[in-house]
Design a protein around this motif. Sequence first.
Motif, mmCIF file in Angstrom:
data_model
loop_
_atom_site.group_PDB
_atom_site.id
_atom_site.type_symbol
_atom_site.label_atom_id
_atom_site.label_comp_id
_atom_site.label_asym_id
_atom_site.label_seq_id
_atom_site.Cartn_x
_atom_site.Cartn_y
_atom_site.Cartn_z
ATOM 1 N N UNK A 13 43.219 27.703 34.585
ATOM 2 C CA UNK A 13 43.067 29.066 35.070
ATOM 3 C C UNK A 13 41.630 29.534 34.866
ATOM 4 N N UNK A 14 40.946 29.988 35.899
ATOM 5 C CA UNK A 14 39.539 30.390 35.794
ATOM 6 C C UNK A 14 39.328 31.554 34.827
ATOM 7 N N UNK A 15 38.306 31.433 34.004
ATOM 8 C CA UNK A 15 37.950 32.488 33.051
ATOM 9 C C UNK A 15 36.427 32.639 33.033
ATOM 10 N N UNK A 51 32.714 28.320 39.551
ATOM 11 C CA UNK A 51 31.835 28.973 38.573
ATOM 12 C C UNK A 51 30.973 30.079 39.178
ATOM 13 N N UNK A 52 30.651 29.966 40.453
ATOM 14 C CA UNK A 52 29.796 30.967 41.088
ATOM 15 C C UNK A 52 30.576 32.019 41.870
ATOM 16 N N UNK A 53 31.870 31.765 42.061
ATOM 17 C CA UNK A 53 32.678 32.705 42.839
ATOM 18 C C UNK A 53 33.055 33.934 42.029
ATOM 19 N N UNK A 54 33.526 34.956 42.730
ATOM 20 C CA UNK A 54 34.022 36.149 42.059
ATOM 21 C C UNK A 54 35.234 35.768 41.213
ATOM 22 N N UNK A 55 35.204 36.130 39.934
ATOM 23 C CA UNK A 55 36.232 35.677 39.003
ATOM 24 C C UNK A 55 37.630 36.124 39.422
ATOM 25 N N UNK A 56 37.776 37.375 39.817
ATOM 26 C CA UNK A 56 39.095 37.870 40.216
ATOM 27 C C UNK A 56 39.609 37.132 41.450
ATOM 28 N N UNK A 57 38.711 36.822 42.370
ATOM 29 C CA UNK A 57 39.108 36.062 43.553
ATOM 30 C C UNK A 57 39.548 34.656 43.169
#
Length: 246
Positions: A13-15, A51-57
């Motif tokens: 899960x991205x953090x 890593x460079x994308x909007x975290x919520x997205x």
Amino acid sequence: MQLLKVLARVLEYPTEELQASKDALVAAVLEDSRLPRQNKEQLLRCVEMICDGDLLDMQENYVGMFDKGRATSLLLFEHVHGESRDRGQAMVDLMEEYRTNGLEIDARELPDYLPLFLEYLSTRPWDEIRNWLEDIHHILGLLGERLYQRESFYHVVMDSLLTLSGRSANRQELAEIVAAEERDDTPEALDKVWEEEMVKFVDDQGSSCSTGSVVGQRRRELEQTQTIHLSDQLMTDATPRQAGRA
């Protein structure tokens, strides 16, 4: 094997912590000597997008891709045993494998959770790693094709693992199989599963739902912690992080 730790991180899960580790992830991929150049380039693009994308997205994308339906579940035995009793025994056997080799898990994830499994493999010799990946190559192939047909960049992780396994996949055959499958992540499909699980729950008179079902799958919390303890002989640079989901 540091590359397996990278693949494990990418599948989690991205953090913010994951995004902040971009340089370390990129360095580990570049330093790897086993993954072919084409796979490396694809994996690096995947790391960059996460890593460079909007975290919520990125978080919304992750939940939509892996937490809805069973077809893209990261729980390995979900694809082999479904909700049968055999799945429970398979998880017991895998836990014993972990303990025998010095891995003690104190986590909210099941032992067949793919990122956790990859963390374990990262501490093992290459021959053993390849044997394990070869054993699950059919799962990796189907997961990769399902993710590819859903236009998810996560398919490159499965492609990389399949390459490391040394087993080739019949892409045309996999594409035909997946194309013929009925999607299980649509609102209608999820409602149907929910209704079936509720009926089962009532029939069981309050007994716990199967951990393999959609209703019984892990509930993710944004700040959920996971701790993995390795015995002294494994406390090297391959030691998994002590907390967080990055």
